[in-house]
Design a protein around this motif. Structure first.
Motif, PDB file in Angstrom:
ATOM      1  N   ARG A  26       0.986  -1.199   0.169  1.00  0.00           N
ATOM      2  CA  ARG A  26      -0.018   0.343   0.042  1.00  0.00           C
ATOM      3  C   ARG A  26       0.737   1.207  -0.234  1.00  0.00           C
ATOM      4  NH1 ARG A  26      -3.825  -3.495  -1.250  1.00  0.00           N
ATOM      5  NH2 ARG A  26      -4.439  -4.536  -0.025  1.00  0.00           N
ATOM      6  N   SER A  27       2.160   1.200   0.421  1.00  0.00           N
ATOM      7  CA  SER A  27       3.418   2.744   0.489  1.00  0.00           C
ATOM      8  C   SER A  27       3.582   2.551  -0.975  1.00  0.00           C
ATOM      9  CB  SER A  27       3.638   1.905   1.860  1.00  0.00           C
ATOM     10  OG  SER A  27       4.857   3.305   1.642  1.00  0.00           O
ATOM     11  N   VAL A 213       0.479   3.446   6.129  1.00  0.00           N
ATOM     12  CA  VAL A 213      -0.191   3.281   5.384  1.00  0.00           C
ATOM     13  C   VAL A 213      -1.766   1.691   6.704  1.00  0.00           C
ATOM     14  CG1 VAL A 213      -1.393   3.028   2.820  1.00  0.00           C
ATOM     15  CG2 VAL A 213       0.746   4.071   3.817  1.00  0.00           C
ATOM     16  N   GLU A 215      -5.684   1.658   5.715  1.00  0.00           N
ATOM     17  CA  GLU A 215      -7.081   1.358   5.360  1.00  0.00           C
ATOM     18  C   GLU A 215      -7.552   0.577   6.127  1.00  0.00           C
ATOM     19  OE1 GLU A 215      -6.212   0.902   1.271  1.00  0.00           O
ATOM     20  OE2 GLU A 215      -5.169   2.109   0.707  1.00  0.00           O
ATOM     21  N   ASP A 218      -8.438  -2.581   5.575  1.00  0.00           N
ATOM     22  CA  ASP A 218      -7.817  -3.547   5.189  1.00  0.00           C
ATOM     23  C   ASP A 218      -7.267  -4.992   7.053  1.00  0.00           C
ATOM     24  OD1 ASP A 218      -6.108  -3.591   3.154  1.00  0.00           O
ATOM     25  OD2 ASP A 218      -4.981  -2.327   3.757  1.00  0.00           O
TER      26      ASP A 218
END
Length: 360
Positions: A26-27, A213, A215, A218
């Motif tokens: 995600r990063s 990061v 979310e 997730d």
């Protein structure tokens, strides 16, 4: 039923690494961000062990050896396996870590005289494992993975994390004898790991402007990492008593290798590595070599000294960084306060001895 259970436990290690690779993806700066992901996984795993640690009636003493508290430091390089898995596939990371842990065990055994250069069985098994790792590297090359200086550096870091896992198993084994249970030792090791990581996290956050990061969607992946640790430890308290340590160990290893081959073949982490005869041969070589290296049972770091300072440490890959849960405080299994300290051959033979760990 228990064979299937053991296969699932082995596969859970693969999918735990997969989940961290996906979360790290995600990063936009995955190499440094991997430290955050690793820290959160260690934190969740440690927290889930706190209830069992708190209610246990085993005696908890002050650690007799200061170095037993350094297990968390030894596992700091484990985050390197996350970007390595994204770049080269899951199976190669697991095999390099296994090779590193077996190498560390061999160094310990040679240094203490438990293994001599004339020990053809164990040294031959070690050579077969090397051949399996080389074969898997060749298979990865055939699937389009280029070994640049970046990927070589990741492999070197992955090897270092495997050495760290083996050293952490040794520290946790000693610590478990003083704290009374393995879960207490692992929870304290997790706390040390988090505290030691904080300065690095601060540098990455402030100097490199790389933030965690997270979310909300997730959360199942984050939770899976902690639950997998608890599931793993609980399973290893049962499976060796039902199947025996040799069958349990090799079945878990088979579950890891087969599941990682499938994950790589479908490209679940973003890097597809084709399963061909070369990769199949690599799996077979690693299984045979590890079985030879382990002798009659689970590969261990074990030794007997006059002052009873050493306990058996399994380092060969049940789950990197965990020493055996076994039957804490009893005369068989585990690395708790009641563990006997026996020569390597005695510890490897049935009835149960100990097993291990990362890591990952």
């Amino acid at each position: 039923v228990y064979i299937g259970w053991a296969l699932v436990v082995g596969a859970s290690v693969t999918f735990q690494l997969c989940s961290t690779v996906v979360l790290n993806g995600r990063s936009t700066s995955p190499t440094f961000h991997a430290l955050y992901v690793s820290n959160v996984g260690v934190l969740l795993g440690g927290l889930l062990l706190v209830p069992h640690s708190a209610v246990s009636r085993e005696e908890c003493k002050r650690p007799a050896k200061w170095w037993s508290l350094l297990g968390g430091l030894c596992s700091l390089p484990s985050f390197i396996g996350v970007p390595a898995g994204a770049a080269m596939g899951i199976q190669l990371v697991l095999l390099v870590q296994l090779f590193a842990m077996l190498s560390t065990a061999l160094v310990f055994d040679l240094r203490r005289g438990d293994v001599r250069m004339s020990d053809r069985k164990r040294l031959g098994g070690f050579a077969v494992v090397i051949a399996g790792v080389v074969a898997d590297n060749l298979a990865a090359t055939g699937s389009g993975i280029e070994f640049t200086w970046q990927t070589v550096a990741l492999l070197a870091g992955t090897f270092g994390s495997g050495v760290g896992y083996a050293l952490q198993a040794k520290c946790n084994g000693r610590l478990a004898r003083d704290l009374g249970t393995t879960t207490r030792a692992i929870a304290l090791s997790a706390a040390v790991n988090i505290l030691a990581s904080l300065p690095l996290d601060a540098v990455i956050w402030q100097e490199f402007n790389i933030h965690l990061v997270f979310e909300l969607s997730d959360w199942p992946l984050w939770l899976f990492g902690g639950v997998q640790s608890a599931f793993y430890i609980g399973s290893l308290a049962v499976l060796p008593k039902k199947l025996g340590y040799t069958i349990s160990y090799l079945t878990l290893l088979l579950g890891k290798l087969v599941s990682s081959s499938i994950v790589d073949a479908v490209g679940l982490t973003g890097k597809a590595v084709q399963f061909d005869w070369m990769r199949g041969s690599a799996i077979l070589l690693v299984l045979v070599g590890t079985a030879l290296f382990s002798g009659a049972g689970v590969p261990c770091i074990a030794h007997t000294t006059p002052d009873d300072e050493h306990v058996a440490q399994s380092i060969a890959s049940f789950h990197p960084s965990f020493c055996a849960p076994g039957q804490e405080g009893s005369a068989v299994g585990g690395c708790g306060a009641g563990d006997p300290v026996a020569p390597l051959q005695d510890r490897l033979a049935p009835p149960p001895t100990t097993r291990a760990l990362q890591a990952t």
